[in-house]
Each structure stands twice: as C-alpha cells, then as structure tokens.
Design a protein around this motif. Sequence first.
Motif, mmCIF file in Angstrom:
data_model
loop_
_atom_site.group_PDB
_atom_site.id
_atom_site.type_symbol
_atom_site.label_atom_id
_atom_site.label_comp_id
_atom_site.label_asym_id
_atom_site.label_seq_id
_atom_site.Cartn_x
_atom_site.Cartn_y
_atom_site.Cartn_z
ATOM 1 N N ASP A 49 25.598 -14.315 62.982
ATOM 2 C CA ASP A 49 24.751 -15.349 63.595
ATOM 3 C C ASP A 49 23.462 -15.589 62.804
ATOM 4 O OD1 ASP A 49 26.593 -15.547 65.626
ATOM 5 O OD2 ASP A 49 25.432 -14.371 67.076
ATOM 6 N N SER A 50 23.078 -14.618 61.964
ATOM 7 C CA SER A 50 21.833 -14.750 61.213
ATOM 8 C C SER A 50 21.974 -15.597 59.970
ATOM 9 C CB SER A 50 21.310 -13.366 60.809
ATOM 10 O OG SER A 50 20.763 -12.721 61.929
ATOM 11 N N GLY A 51 23.198 -15.919 59.605
ATOM 12 C CA GLY A 51 23.419 -16.722 58.406
ATOM 13 C C GLY A 51 23.086 -15.988 57.117
ATOM 14 N N PHE A 52 23.249 -14.670 57.116
ATOM 15 C CA PHE A 52 22.998 -13.887 55.905
ATOM 16 C C PHE A 52 24.002 -14.254 54.821
ATOM 17 C CE2 PHE A 52 21.296 -10.478 58.936
ATOM 18 C CZ PHE A 52 19.973 -10.800 58.672
ATOM 19 N N SER A 53 23.600 -14.038 53.570
ATOM 20 C CA SER A 53 24.494 -14.286 52.444
ATOM 21 C C SER A 53 25.704 -13.353 52.524
ATOM 22 C CB SER A 53 23.754 -14.034 51.125
ATOM 23 O OG SER A 53 23.476 -12.650 50.986
ATOM 24 N N LEU A 54 26.753 -13.740 51.825
ATOM 25 C CA LEU A 54 27.962 -12.924 51.774
ATOM 26 C C LEU A 54 27.646 -11.535 51.226
ATOM 27 C CD1 LEU A 54 30.855 -13.717 52.532
ATOM 28 C CD2 LEU A 54 31.341 -13.933 50.071
ATOM 29 N N GLN A 55 26.814 -11.494 50.195
ATOM 30 C CA GLN A 55 26.445 -10.211 49.581
ATOM 31 C C GLN A 55 25.729 -9.317 50.580
ATOM 32 O OE1 GLN A 55 25.928 -13.291 48.321
ATOM 33 N NE2 GLN A 55 25.388 -13.210 46.147
ATOM 34 N N LEU A 56 24.823 -9.919 51.344
ATOM 35 C CA LEU A 56 24.066 -9.145 52.339
ATOM 36 C C LEU A 56 24.997 -8.673 53.458
ATOM 37 C CD1 LEU A 56 21.164 -8.317 52.214
ATOM 38 C CD2 LEU A 56 20.519 -10.399 53.428
ATOM 39 N N MET A 57 25.898 -9.550 53.871
ATOM 40 C CA MET A 57 26.865 -9.170 54.914
ATOM 41 C C MET A 57 27.729 -7.989 54.452
ATOM 42 S SD MET A 57 26.419 -10.760 57.715
ATOM 43 C CE MET A 57 27.797 -9.871 58.417
ATOM 44 N N ASN A 58 28.120 -8.009 53.189
ATOM 45 C CA ASN A 58 28.913 -6.895 52.664
ATOM 46 C C ASN A 58 28.114 -5.601 52.662
ATOM 47 O OD1 ASN A 58 31.261 -8.323 52.254
ATOM 48 N ND2 ASN A 58 30.693 -8.966 50.174
ATOM 49 N N ALA A 59 26.837 -5.700 52.284
ATOM 50 C CA ALA A 59 25.982 -4.503 52.264
ATOM 51 C C ALA A 59 25.789 -3.953 53.679
ATOM 52 C CB ALA A 59 24.632 -4.838 51.627
ATOM 53 N N ILE A 60 25.674 -4.849 54.649
ATOM 54 C CA ILE A 60 25.524 -4.429 56.052
ATOM 55 C C ILE A 60 26.787 -3.694 56.507
ATOM 56 C CG2 ILE A 60 25.370 -5.296 58.437
ATOM 57 C CD1 ILE A 60 23.582 -7.616 57.255
ATOM 58 N N LYS A 61 27.942 -4.261 56.162
ATOM 59 C CA LYS A 61 29.223 -3.627 56.535
ATOM 60 C C LYS A 61 29.363 -2.274 55.868
ATOM 61 C CE LYS A 61 32.019 -7.641 57.739
ATOM 62 N NZ LYS A 61 31.715 -8.742 56.765
ATOM 63 N N LYS A 62 28.953 -2.219 54.601
ATOM 64 C CA LYS A 62 29.054 -0.974 53.834
ATOM 65 C C LYS A 62 28.211 0.132 54.475
ATOM 66 C CE LYS A 62 28.822 0.494 49.045
ATOM 67 N NZ LYS A 62 28.204 0.152 47.757
ATOM 68 N N GLN A 63 27.109 -0.262 55.099
ATOM 69 C CA GLN A 63 26.242 0.679 55.809
ATOM 70 C C GLN A 63 26.893 1.189 57.097
ATOM 71 O OE1 GLN A 63 22.951 2.181 55.590
ATOM 72 N NE2 GLN A 63 23.914 1.876 53.627
ATOM 73 N N GLY A 64 27.953 0.496 57.515
ATOM 74 C CA GLY A 64 28.598 0.872 58.771
ATOM 75 C C GLY A 64 27.916 0.251 59.986
ATOM 76 N N TYR A 65 27.058 -0.743 59.751
ATOM 77 C CA TYR A 65 26.406 -1.428 60.869
ATOM 78 C C TYR A 65 27.368 -2.504 61.386
ATOM 79 C CZ TYR A 65 21.949 0.467 59.032
ATOM 80 O OH TYR A 65 20.946 1.275 58.579
ATOM 81 N N GLU A 66 27.961 -2.264 62.544
ATOM 82 C CA GLU A 66 28.946 -3.220 63.054
ATOM 83 C C GLU A 66 28.298 -4.361 63.818
ATOM 84 O OE1 GLU A 66 31.981 -1.010 65.082
ATOM 85 O OE2 GLU A 66 32.541 0.004 63.208
ATOM 86 N N LYS A 67 27.345 -3.979 64.681
ATOM 87 C CA LYS A 67 26.611 -5.047 65.357
ATOM 88 C C LYS A 67 25.132 -4.696 65.428
ATOM 89 C CE LYS A 67 27.787 -3.549 70.102
ATOM 90 N NZ LYS A 67 26.478 -3.142 70.564
ATOM 91 N N PRO A 68 24.284 -5.722 65.537
ATOM 92 C CA PRO A 68 22.848 -5.461 65.551
ATOM 93 C C PRO A 68 22.414 -4.681 66.798
ATOM 94 C CG PRO A 68 23.313 -7.836 65.753
ATOM 95 C CD PRO A 68 24.606 -7.162 65.557
ATOM 96 N N THR A 69 21.422 -3.818 66.642
ATOM 97 C CA THR A 69 20.842 -3.108 67.785
ATOM 98 C C THR A 69 19.983 -4.092 68.581
ATOM 99 O OG1 THR A 69 18.837 -2.473 66.594
ATOM 100 C CG2 THR A 69 20.713 -0.971 66.406
ATOM 101 N N SER A 70 19.531 -3.683 69.755
ATOM 102 C CA SER A 70 18.735 -4.586 70.612
ATOM 103 C C SER A 70 17.542 -5.184 69.877
ATOM 104 C CB SER A 70 18.223 -3.840 71.844
ATOM 105 O OG SER A 70 19.281 -3.582 72.724
ATOM 106 N N ILE A 71 16.757 -4.334 69.228
ATOM 107 C CA ILE A 71 15.566 -4.864 68.551
ATOM 108 C C ILE A 71 15.988 -5.823 67.435
ATOM 109 C CG2 ILE A 71 15.277 -2.843 66.996
ATOM 110 C CD1 ILE A 71 12.333 -4.821 68.484
ATOM 111 N N GLN A 72 17.072 -5.492 66.745
ATOM 112 C CA GLN A 72 17.553 -6.368 65.666
ATOM 113 C C GLN A 72 18.027 -7.711 66.216
ATOM 114 O OE1 GLN A 72 20.505 -3.845 63.806
ATOM 115 N NE2 GLN A 72 18.959 -2.456 62.956
ATOM 116 N N CYS A 73 18.718 -7.707 67.359
ATOM 117 C CA CYS A 73 19.208 -8.951 67.965
ATOM 118 C C CYS A 73 18.084 -9.943 68.234
ATOM 119 C CB CYS A 73 19.911 -8.666 69.295
ATOM 120 S SG CYS A 73 21.548 -7.957 69.123
ATOM 121 N N GLN A 74 16.930 -9.420 68.670
ATOM 122 C CA GLN A 74 15.843 -10.327 69.016
ATOM 123 C C GLN A 74 14.826 -10.496 67.889
ATOM 124 O OE1 GLN A 74 15.063 -12.520 72.134
ATOM 125 N NE2 GLN A 74 14.466 -13.123 70.089
#
Length: 238
Positions: free
Chosen positions: A29-54
């Motif tokens: 939903d944040s419209g991050f780049s593909l590269q950033l999305m891959n890095a997020i996945k690589k970190q094992g972050y599946e979904k944003p935490t509450s503070i991150q969501c807002q």
Amino acid sequence: EEEVSEYRKNLAIRVSGFDVPRPIKTFEDSGFSLQLMNAIKKQGYEKPTSIQCQAMPIVLSGRDIIGIAKTGSGKTASFVLPMIVHIMDQPELEKEEGPIGVICAPTRELAHQIYLECKKFSKVHGLRVSAVYGGMSKFDQIKELKAGCEIVVATPGRLIDMIKMKALTMSKATYLVLDEADRMFDLGFEPQIRSIVGQIRPDRQTLLFSATMPRKVEKLAREILTDPVRVTVGEVGM
Ligand code: ADP
Ligand code: MG
C-alpha cells in the motif's frame, strides 16, 4: 471514515492533528519500489506493525510526526523506509555534498542498530550510510564523511564534533529523525539536539519518536515540528 477509525482501534492507534492520512494495511500500500519491497521481504517483515501502518503514510505524505510507541514496536523501519523514498525523490542527488537524511539516537548501541537497519534498506538503491558515533577514530570518520553519504546515523555529541570540524555540511539535509527522544533528554542531550536542529534548514521534514512523552520532550516537539501529526500506539506513560 468509520472503517478507518475501526481499523485504527483494532491496531491500538490514536492520532491527532489535521488531515491525518489513513493507515495502510500492507507494505504494498505504500507504493515502495520493487527493490525496497524485496529488501522488506528478505528481512522477513510480512506485514507492517501498528506504528508502521500509521506512521509510514504520514511520513510519505511529507508531514512532520510525533510517534509514540513502546520499545520493540518497529519504530525504526517506520522512519527508515520513508527516508529512502524521500532521498530517492530528491532531484540531482550528486550535485551538492552532505547527507539528506540525518538520524539522531541517544547511544552508540542504539545508533548502531539503526545504522544496520539503514544499510539493509539503502543498499538496494545504492545510497550510502555513515555512522557518526564513538567506536571509530575521528580521523577515519572524517575521511568517510568526506567521501560522501546520503544518510548519517549519529549520536548528538559526535555529530556536533563532526560539523564543527567541517567533516560534513547540513545544507542538503531535509529529513531529520530524533529517535528515542525521551532518552536523549534523560542523557542531557537537549542543548546538542537544539544545536543540530538549528543547523538544518527550516523547510526540512522532522520526525520525533519516543517510548514516552515527558513535558520537556513535548515542549521541544512543539518548537521544532511543523503541524505534526501525533501517533500513539497502545498505552504510553509520561
Ligand atoms: P523499536 O524502535 O520500536 O523499539 P525496532 O524498530 O527496533 O523497534 O524493531 C523491533 C524488532 O522488530 C526488530 O527486530 C525488527 O527487525 C522487527 N520488526 C520491525 N518491523 C517488523 C515487521 N513489520 N515485521 C516483523 N518484524 C519487524
Ligand atoms: Mg528504536
């Protein structure tokens, strides 16, 4: 509307400020780049935490923010990921020198953790991160800073030393993060923080994160932030 306030309630999020952007549900939903999305996945972050969501949609919209959430709630990524977007949005990255993103943290250990998180997400876009805290000789630090960087992670004292020694300029800095603001106050860094803020252009975006919000920190926030949105997750003490 009602759905948004229900969603916030479920995530224990409270907000204040005008025109608060709606919380996201997924990183996509944040419209991050593909590269950033891959890095997020690589970190094992599946979904944003509450503070991150807002916090992320607020920061991505360019607004100043006061983010209050307890330790371990994922505050770091909530300012690091939008910072990468902010930096990539700047025109003519190479022309001037000096960092665009400046992050201050109270201790060397905390700054180092943030540095590592920054490295993971900045390398996908070739952005350079400099660590400005004890542990490296000032000589080597100056050399590294002179080589250039887009992001600086610093403890307040060492950052001021480096500015005084003209190892870096703040003229290009437009994204300032004060992390663990309550602890920076506890450690007596208020004068250093004020000095750093005073050297960064007033049209910057300023983010202040803290686990608690004592009066003194509240007062500083009122002085240095512009029309901030305030986000609180869970129950937070003073
Ligand atoms: P805080 O600064 O609020 O104390 P951190 O940013 O240090 O919290 O994050 C705490 C832990 O949660 C870290 O190990 C981090 O890697 C992890 N983390 C952060 N965001 C997520 C996420 N979206 N999903 C899973 N783990 C996460
Ligand atoms: Mg933290």
